[in-house]
Design a protein around this motif. Structure first.
Motif: not given
Length: 252
Positions: A139-142, A152-154, A159-160
């Motif tokens: 989560g911190c990385g994305f 990529l975030r979308s 999933q997150h």
């Protein structure tokens, strides 16, 4: 319009959040009462070191994790970046407290010569902690660190969200297993006689379930999701343009 008051929270949201906090604080108080009255209290050294474990796991992996999940529902009109930071901070604090609880149980087991990692409770607990740590790092990385593209975030966001709710449920289930395990180890012969310790510990279990259900209900109500602010929509389109080379309204 500048100076306009922020929109009000949706009907019912504040009440459910308040109920969740009341349940969570009652859960912590009941856990402390159980450990203090019937298990001798909490200490980092000696025979009471084990009791650090259930207290820390309820505080970190349940109460703080639940509150971290509610951040996006409660702080609806704050800047998205600030909300993300608070979300990550609460999860990080939950991880630290849970780590203290894990260290305590291993040290206590080693001091008493008890075998580690043989029960279903321990397997579920370690899985929950490791996956929670991985979830936090991803989560911190994305979402906090620069570099991840808009697409990529979308793609990762659903999933997150799913894994976050699943880990919260797993954490509560693991705590319920731990309560049962403690009761069978300590009051096996009298548990079926409705002794006060058993009743109180069962109440802790019911509070765990109730807290989880209320938090889960708030998280799954679509109309209570945090709406994007106008400036966030503009920034999102700019970010998409920068990371993917698209025009804000154009084709790919």
């Amino acid at each position: 319009m500048d100076g306009a008051p922020p929109p009000a929270s949706p009907a019912g949201l504040s009440a459910y959040v308040a109920v969740s906090q009341l349940l969570g604080l009652t859960l912590l108080a009941a856990t402390g009462a159980w450990l203090g009255r019937y298990r001798g209290g909490v200490a980092w050294q000696g025979q009471l070191q084990f009791n650090v474990h259930p207290l820390c796991m309820v505080l970190g992996m349940v109460f703080l994790q639940g509150d971290a999940l509610l951040v996006y529902r409660v702080f609806r009109n704050e800047a998205k970046r600030s909300t993300k930071m608070l979300h990550a901070l609460l999860h990080g604090l939950a991880l630290v407290i849970a780590l203290v609880g894990i260290v305590a149980v291993f040290k206590s087991h080693h001091a008493k010569g008890i075998t580690d990692m043989y029960s279903l409770h321990s397997w579920c607990g370690m899985a929950a902690f490791v996956l929670y740590l991985v979830q936090w790092l991803l989560g911190c990385g994305f979402f906090l660190a620069p570099g991840a593209s808009f697409s990529l975030r979308s793609r990762y966001k659903p999933q997150h969200i799913f894994v976050g709710i699943a880990l919260f449920a797993l954490s509560i289930a693991t705590c319920l297993l731990g309560i049962t395990e403690m009761l069978l180890f300590n009051i096996r012969d009298s548990y079926s006689q409705f002794v006060p310790e058993g009743v109180l510990a069962n109440t802790v279990g019911l509070l765990l379930v109730a807290f989880g259900l209320v938090v889960g209900y708030v998280l799954t109500r679509d109309e209570w999701k945090r709406p994007p602010l106008a400036e966030e929509l503009a920034l999102s389109m700019d970010f998409k343009t920068l990371t993917e080379g698209e025009s804000p309204g154009g084709s790919q």
